[in-house]
Design a protein around this motif. Structure first.
Motif, PDB file in Angstrom:
ATOM      1  N   ASN A  90       0.831  -1.209   0.000  1.00 48.68           N
ATOM      2  CA  ASN A  90       0.000   0.000   0.000  1.00 48.68           C
ATOM      3  C   ASN A  90       0.864   1.257   0.000  1.00 48.68           C
ATOM      4  N   PRO A  91       1.463   1.609  -1.149  1.00 54.85           N
ATOM      5  CA  PRO A  91       2.249   2.838  -1.164  1.00 54.85           C
ATOM      6  C   PRO A  91       1.355   4.039  -0.889  1.00 54.85           C
ATOM      7  N   LEU A  92       1.916   5.009  -0.194  1.00 55.42           N
ATOM      8  CA  LEU A  92       1.166   6.217   0.150  1.00 55.42           C
ATOM      9  C   LEU A  92       1.307   7.257  -0.945  1.00 55.42           C
ATOM     10  N   PHE A  93       0.237   7.985  -1.192  1.00 56.91           N
ATOM     11  CA  PHE A  93       0.265   9.087  -2.144  1.00 56.91           C
ATOM     12  C   PHE A  93      -0.196  10.341  -1.419  1.00 56.91           C
ATOM     13  N   TYR A  94       0.664  11.354  -1.495  1.00 60.43           N
ATOM     14  CA  TYR A  94       0.457  12.541  -0.669  1.00 60.43           C
ATOM     15  C   TYR A  94      -0.294  13.641  -1.421  1.00 60.43           C
ATOM     16  N   ALA A  95      -0.817  14.576  -0.631  1.00 59.43           N
ATOM     17  CA  ALA A  95      -1.477  15.749  -1.202  1.00 59.43           C
ATOM     18  C   ALA A  95      -0.449  16.623  -1.919  1.00 59.43           C
TER      19      ALA A  95
END
Length: 304
Positions: free
Chosen positions: A3-8
């Motif tokens: 679950n890679p994180l994707f930032y604002a």
């Protein structure tokens, strides 16, 4: 499933102007983030249904570019986008989702781990533009691009985008900050207002001769860390927006916007398409600016 994180993201400069080939400067904002997860319960239902509609769009327009069968299988299993990125606030909620879907389901994914070239950035932007158009009617592709790369990007033109180093933050009095207008905005209607304005020659002229000039000067000064020319041009940019982008400025903020210009205590500008959500503020004295903006929630994103 990892679950890679994707930032604002925050578009510091270039809102609307990048449609007309002005410069733009966008930065990741790691306070908010999202990732793809599975949940058969009610929590992810709305997101799951939204991704299902997005999958139909991808199947129709990108059937050879994505593993649609895997995407549909995962949707059946209750996949949703678990996100803290507020929707309709101009900080890339749909961009992060697009980046996450691309990362997991693109068949010939552009690998950026070995380094990023202008060519790879251009290809990603083109793909992301078509993908995010599902959410906004028309998209530059910049939001998903920065959510995917998680690096500051300097947009010189539609075809010239590169990563850029920014001056280090300092513990000074000055700050760039977000102002919460108190309600989300919708991108598509705001973009339509802009395109309607572009039909008038007078607006196109002032956009080119004034807005783009001030916008580009702000970017040049910010990247160099030159505070005085930055604020001189910010005042012009904020004043121009107050005159020409008034329909995009949340009604609640009109007086505060004008007050900042009149007193030079801070300058406000749109963060994304406007209409609601966040507005960007720039000040040489954040504590003083906060006093004048006490009716609004503010949060610092960069100090100098």
């Amino acid at each position: 499933m990892r679950n890679p994180l994707f930032y604002a993201k925050i578009l510091l400069f270039g809102e609307y102007g990048i449609i007309e080939d002005s410069k733009g400067l966008t930065i990741p904002y790691n306070t908010y983030k999202g990732s793809l997860k599975f949940d058969q319960k009610a929590e992810g239902k709305v997101s799951n249904e939204s991704i299902d509609r997005f999958a139909e769009y991808l199947e129709k327009n990108f059937s050879e570019d994505f593993d649609i069968s895997l995407l549909n299988e995962d949707i059946e299993k209750g996949m949703y986008f678990d996100s803290t990125i507020p929707q309709g606030y101009g900080v890339g909620s749909s961009g992060a989702l697009v980046a996450a879907i691309y990362d997991r389901y693109a068949l010939n994914k552009i690998d950026t781990s070995e380094g990023i070239t202008k060519e790879s950035i251009g290809k990603l932007k083109e793909t992301f533009s078509k993908m995010e158009s599902f959410f906004h009617g028309k998209s530059s592709g910049i939001d998903p691009l920065i959510c995917y790369l998680n690096l500051p990007l300097l947009i010189n033109s539609k075809t010239d985008i590169s990563t850029v180093g920014l001056p280090e933050q300092k513990e000074g009095k000055g700050a760039i900050f977000l102002v919460n207008s108190g309600a989300p905005g919708e991108t598509a209607p705001m973009v339509q207002i802009f395109f309607d304005k572009l039909k008038h020659e007078g607006f196109r002229k002032t956009l080119k001769e004034e807005f783009i000039k001030y916008n580009n000067a702000c970017i040049d000064a910010f990247v160099k860390g030159d505070v005085n020319p930055l604020f001189a041009n910010l005042k012009k940019l904020s004043t121009w927006a107050f005159l020409h982008f008034k329909p995009m400025i949340p009604q609640r903020l009109l007086d505060a916007w004008q007050y900042g210009i009149q007193t030079n205590s801070y300058y406000l500008k749109l963060c994304g398409s406007g209409g609601g959500g966040y507005i960007l503020g720039f000040t040489k004295d954040y504590e003083n600016a906060k006093l004048h903006l006490k009716d609004f929630d503010t949060e610092v994103i960069y100090k100098f």
